[in-house]
Design an enzyme around this catalytic site. Structure first.
Site, mmCIF file in Angstrom:
data_model
loop_
_atom_site.group_PDB
_atom_site.id
_atom_site.type_symbol
_atom_site.label_atom_id
_atom_site.label_comp_id
_atom_site.label_asym_id
_atom_site.label_seq_id
_atom_site.Cartn_x
_atom_site.Cartn_y
_atom_site.Cartn_z
ATOM 1 N N HIS A 80 -1.977 0.269 -9.750
ATOM 2 C CA HIS A 80 -2.472 -0.755 -8.816
ATOM 3 C C HIS A 80 -2.990 -1.977 -9.594
ATOM 4 O O HIS A 80 -4.144 -2.367 -9.477
ATOM 5 C CB HIS A 80 -3.575 -0.179 -7.905
ATOM 6 N N ARG A 106 0.853 -1.174 0.000
ATOM 7 C CA ARG A 106 0.000 0.000 0.000
ATOM 8 C C ARG A 106 0.893 1.230 0.000
ATOM 9 O O ARG A 106 1.972 1.232 0.606
ATOM 10 C CB ARG A 106 -0.896 0.035 1.251
ATOM 11 N N GLU A 137 -4.628 7.351 -4.694
ATOM 12 C CA GLU A 137 -4.932 6.636 -5.944
ATOM 13 C C GLU A 137 -6.301 7.080 -6.439
ATOM 14 O O GLU A 137 -7.218 7.216 -5.621
ATOM 15 C CB GLU A 137 -4.925 5.117 -5.701
HETATM 16 C C1 DGY Z 1 -6.029 -6.287 -2.773
HETATM 17 O O1 DGY Z 1 -6.777 -7.221 -3.052
HETATM 18 O O2 DGY Z 1 -5.978 -5.799 -1.640
HETATM 19 C C2 DGY Z 1 -5.159 -5.762 -3.849
HETATM 20 O O3 DGY Z 1 -4.491 -4.620 -3.484
HETATM 21 C C3 DGY Z 1 -5.971 -5.520 -5.080
HETATM 22 O O4 DGY Z 1 -5.098 -5.565 -6.182
#
Ligand code: DGY
Length: 320
Positions: free
Chosen positions: A285, A237, A266
């Site tokens: 992402h 993240r 984002e």
């Molecule tokens: C999640 O599933 O948390 C991922 O970041 C999505 O790509």
């Protein structure tokens, strides 16, 4: 009487039909300008919510007093306040496992793209600069045989370790709260302190979930410990990294580069300084974003929802 579900992520016809057979489904498209207003209108009376990429804070949950279950189409659960969900008696489910390999692929794509300067040099060719054979100004760095430092040794960390050790002959070091003897035995991985990992790794790959303990984990002090030739990869993240400190480290070439799939904000603003830096590969992402994996995640989320609505404990309950 059927329970009511609010769906704020598009599903394939077969999955939608499964939900509709069990529940009354209201679909909300959050990409539409009136998406949030429609969601707010649908929350009173909702027993289940299924979707992703939305911070379901107290102001939204207050509108949904009947809510029993949130089925998140994600493995990360940083969009939810689990203590608050516990207090409200709401079960949260997520979609682990099905995205592990795809997300590890994303990590490796960023390792290769940054080390071998794939995006930068592909653009260089496109811009007509390839006039003669390459010189040192275009050379990248090797991946095989180097040291990969994995911060967070969960499922995705382990999938990265397998790729690194078995496919690229890399040494794997990792930092995690608990030792992982299986990973050590299988891939020769060594557990080290974070400072040691930062000092030794050629590639530092972040895979930790975002939590109070990991927010800002990589800041100025940590970046200063990295080798000047090292590359930072973030597939966890954005907020795990102090983004301004990273921009400074990249601008001054304190580290060689960064492969980033996640950002503090984002979508990433088009005027972000990160996008001006040739030593950054920024992706939107894409961690789990393949057709197969997103379908598997959606199926998992529907299974979780149906189990909860039927009064069973979902396989992937995060709390409760
Ligand atoms: C999640 O599933 O948390 C991922 O970041 C999505 O790509």
């Amino acid at each position: 009487m059927k329970k009511r579900i609010v769906l704020y992520k598009a599903l394939s016809h077969d999955l939608l039909a499964r939900l509709q057979a069990a529940a009354e489904v209201t679909t909300v498209d959050l990409a539409r300008p009136d998406g949030m207003a429609r969601l707010r209108d649908a929350l009173p009376g909702a027993h289940g919510l299924l979707g992703a990429s939305l911070r379901l804070d107290a102001s939204l949950l207050d509108l949904a007093p009947e809510l029993e279950v949130i089925s998140s189409v994600s493995v990360g659960v940083d969009n939810y306040d689990i203590t608050d969900l516990d207090r409200r008696g709401i079960v949260l489910t997520n979609t682990p496992d099905v995205l592990t390999e795809t997300t590890a692929d994303t990590g490796f794509a960023l390792i290769l793209a940054t080390a071998r300067r794939v995006v930068e040099l592909a653009n260089w060719v496109r811009d007509g600069h390839w006039q003669s054979s390459l010189g040192p100004a275009q050379f990248g760095s090797d991946v095989h045989g180097k040291t990969l430092g994995i911060v967070g040794m969960g499922r995705i960390g382990e999938a990265l370790a397998r790729r690194a050790a078995a496919g690229f002959g890399m040494q794997v070091i990792y930092h995690s709260q608990r030792p992982k003897p299986d990973v050590e035995a299988r891939y020769g991985a060594r557990r080290v302190a974070l400072d040691a990992l930062l000092a030794q790794a050629d590639f530092v790959c972040l895979t930790v979930p975002l939590s109070a303990a990991t927010e800002g984990l990589i800041g100025r002090k940590e970046l200063a410990l990295m080798k000047p030739a090292a590359i930072l990869i973030n597939i966890s993240r954005g907020r795990v990294v102090d983004e301004q400190a990273l921009i400074d480290a990249l601008e001054t070439r304190r580290i060689r580069g960064a492969g980033l799939d996640v950002f503090v904000q984002e979508p990433l603003a088009v005027d972000s300084p990160l996008l001006r830096l040739a030593n950054v590969v920024a992706t939107p992402h894409i961690g789990s974003a393949t057709e197969d994996t997103r379908q598997a995640m959606a199926r998992c989320a529907v299974d979780n929802m149906l189990a909860a609505l039927a009064g069973r404990r979902p396989a992937n309950a995060v709390n409760g």
